[in-house]
Design an enzyme around this catalytic site. Structure first.
Site, PDB file in Angstrom:
ATOM      1  N   LYS A   1       0.776  -1.181  -0.072  1.00  0.00           N
ATOM      2  CA  LYS A   1      -0.117  -0.023   0.135  1.00  0.00           C
ATOM      3  C   LYS A   1       0.892   1.134   0.113  1.00  0.00           C
ATOM      4  O   LYS A   1       2.081   1.215   0.279  1.00  0.00           O
ATOM      5  CB  LYS A   1      -1.052  -0.264   1.298  1.00  0.00           C
ATOM      6  CG  LYS A   1      -0.042  -0.026   2.510  1.00  0.00           C
ATOM      7  CD  LYS A   1      -0.925  -0.235   3.812  1.00  0.00           C
ATOM      8  CE  LYS A   1      -0.319  -0.439   5.261  1.00  0.00           C
ATOM      9  NZ  LYS A   1      -0.969  -1.132   6.188  1.00  0.00           N
TER      10      LYS A   1
ATOM     11  N   ARG B   1     -10.258   0.044  14.871  1.00  0.00           N
ATOM     12  CA  ARG B   1     -10.390   0.943  13.502  1.00  0.00           C
ATOM     13  C   ARG B   1     -10.916   0.202  12.431  1.00  0.00           C
ATOM     14  O   ARG B   1     -12.010   0.713  11.967  1.00  0.00           O
ATOM     15  CB  ARG B   1      -8.685   0.715  13.170  1.00  0.00           C
ATOM     16  CG  ARG B   1      -8.079   1.636  12.438  1.00  0.00           C
ATOM     17  CD  ARG B   1      -6.558   1.420  12.119  1.00  0.00           C
ATOM     18  NE  ARG B   1      -6.260   0.284  11.517  1.00  0.00           N
ATOM     19  CZ  ARG B   1      -5.029  -0.083  11.156  1.00  0.00           C
ATOM     20  NH1 ARG B   1      -3.906   0.949  11.293  1.00  0.00           N
ATOM     21  NH2 ARG B   1      -4.670  -1.125  10.608  1.00  0.00           N
TER      22      ARG B   1
ATOM     23  N   TYR C   1      15.463  30.625   8.954  1.00  0.00           N
ATOM     24  CA  TYR C   1      14.269  31.080   9.568  1.00  0.00           C
ATOM     25  C   TYR C   1      14.236  31.270  10.905  1.00  0.00           C
ATOM     26  O   TYR C   1      14.680  30.112  11.600  1.00  0.00           O
ATOM     27  CB  TYR C   1      13.003  30.215   8.799  1.00  0.00           C
ATOM     28  CG  TYR C   1      13.030  30.487   7.328  1.00  0.00           C
ATOM     29  CD1 TYR C   1      12.764  32.166   6.780  1.00  0.00           C
ATOM     30  CD2 TYR C   1      12.800  29.554   6.707  1.00  0.00           C
ATOM     31  CE1 TYR C   1      12.213  32.074   5.472  1.00  0.00           C
ATOM     32  CE2 TYR C   1      12.631  29.884   5.159  1.00  0.00           C
ATOM     33  CZ  TYR C   1      12.265  30.948   4.726  1.00  0.00           C
ATOM     34  OH  TYR C   1      12.012  31.167   3.463  1.00  0.00           O
TER      35      TYR C   1
ATOM     36  N   MET D   1      11.640  24.801   2.949  1.00  0.00           N
ATOM     37  CA  MET D   1      10.949  24.107   1.868  1.00  0.00           C
ATOM     38  C   MET D   1      11.955  23.211   1.069  1.00  0.00           C
ATOM     39  O   MET D   1      11.550  22.002   0.740  1.00  0.00           O
ATOM     40  CB  MET D   1       9.857  24.637   1.238  1.00  0.00           C
ATOM     41  CG  MET D   1       9.065  24.140   0.351  1.00  0.00           C
ATOM     42  SD  MET D   1       8.087  25.138  -0.860  1.00  0.00           S
ATOM     43  CE  MET D   1       6.913  25.798   0.416  1.00  0.00           C
TER      44      MET D   1
END
Ligand SMILES: *Cc1c(COP(=O)(O)O)cnc(C)c1O
Length: 372
Positions: A40, A142, A264, A312
């Protein structure tokens, strides 16, 4: 290294090693049992097509996916290379999927009474018995029949007329913790359900449960993570080999004075005159932002810390301790590899190796070793 220059990083996936992991798991599970491959989420981020083709070439003929779209994609990949396989759909039958399940020969895992009713109705409508796996919830809360649904089902067995349950399935919540009492408790509940339902074949084990002992293996195992090089049991090193390697390219280096800040938010201040190297990878590539001031890379065998925040598209490393000629623009820094595994990076990022793999960015230049 033109590809790295275009992409910022090279992700190498060694499919020969991946198959070694799969074959090792098959041996652990034992003869006369099926060891499926859970594939998956784009084969845990490593690439559905190359992974499926290589596993199929090695003889794997049983797969689990989560979504119908994944099942359809996998069926066409296998069919195009002339491979037959059993494909199981973990997320069950949503309304309207019946015809596609039939057309693509996908076997659903049935997770609720309404899914059982839906599949039985389709069997009746098409006048043909339909295969399925029955999933019972033994502690995950679940997917799967819960205790109440189990009682209703046992009392109204007829609702499954037309369905041939090939396996009874459940899933452990704490398999990664060898000492968890819940492992045994879930297995005992699973055993009681098996006796009551009379479904003889069973599927219980994910990667971790394969290492909990043979009493957890049953007839069909469902490993994912360990195939892809993730250690399934926390704080335990089993014989799982590293499948991936990620190397980022240095764009620029600079020398900064004591007391300068990096990135940053100016969250890092250099304690000494430092050489910094900026690498062309960032959180836009799935490199966790939580690794700012916490993660590491490697140049050769020297550990180089991430300094400042992850941007990023960029990460800054302190390469002061590396000889200058080994950390130049164009040099590569190991971001994931033999010195710093996906599991180790995950621990520093505050997550698990699974999330590191499934988050591997689409911008990396991907290089497959041992493609079929
Ligand atoms: C994802 C999944 C697996 C595979 O688990 P790993 O820990 O990756 O081996 C097995 N069974 C179910 C139901 C799953 O959702």
């Amino acid at each position: 290294m033109v590809d790295a220059n275009r992409a910022g990083a090279v992700l190498t996936v060694d499919l020969n090693v991946l198959v070694q992991n799969y074959e090792f798991l098959c041996r652990e599970v034992g003869e006369n049992r099926v060891c499926a491959a859970v594939i998956k989420s784009d084969a845990y981020g490593l690439g559905l097509e190359p992974v499926a083709l290589r596993l199929a070439q090695s003889g794997c003929d049983c797969y689990f996916v989560a979504l119908m779209d994944e099942a359809i994609a996998l069926r066409s990949i296998l069919q195009n290379s002339g491979k037959q396989a059993e494909i199981y759909l973990l997320n069950g039958i949503a309304e309207g999927l019946e015809a596609d399940l039939k057309h693509y020969q996908i076997t659903p895992v049935l997770n609720s009474l309404s899914e059982i009713e839906r599949w039985a109705a389709f069997a009746k409508e098409t006048n043909k018995a339909r295969k399925a796996i029955l999933n019972v919830d033994t502690g995950m809360a679940r997917l799967g029949l819960d205790r109440k649904e189990m009682e209703v089902f046992v009392a109204n067995n007829g609702i499954a007329d037309g369905i041939e349950f090939t396996y009874l399935m459940s899933h452990l919540a704490c398999a990664d913790d060898r000492s968890a009492a819940q492992n045994r408790e879930q297995r005992e509940l699973f055993e009681s359900y098996r006796r009551r339902l009379g479904i003889s074949q069973a599927s219980f084990a994910n990667s971790a449960a394969i290492f909990l002992g043979p009493e957890y293996h049953y007839d069909l195992a469902r490993p994912g993570a360990a195939i892809y090089g993730i250690q399934p049991i926390t704080n335990e090193i089993n014989n799982i080999l590293q499948v991936i390697n990620l190397k980022g390219i240095i764009l620029q280096t600079r020398v900064v004075d004591t007391g300068d800040t990096v990135g940053y938010g100016a969250t890092y201040q250099t304690p000494r005159t430092s050489r910094l190297a900026t690498v062309a990878v960032g959180y836009g590539d799935g490199y966790f932002r939580t690794l700012g001031n916490r993660g590491f890379g490697y140049i050769g065998t020297t550990r180089v810390p991430v300094v400042g925040r992850v941007s990023m598209d960029l990460i800054t490393f302190d390469v002061t301790d590396v000889p200058e000629n080994e950390a130049l623009p164009g040099s590569m820094i190991e971001l994931i590899g033999p010195h710093y595994t996906a599991d180790e990076l995950a621990a520093d990022a505050g997550t698990i190796g699974y999330e590191v793999l499934t988050g591997l960015g689409a911008r990396y230049s991907r290089n497959y070793v041992g493609s079929s």
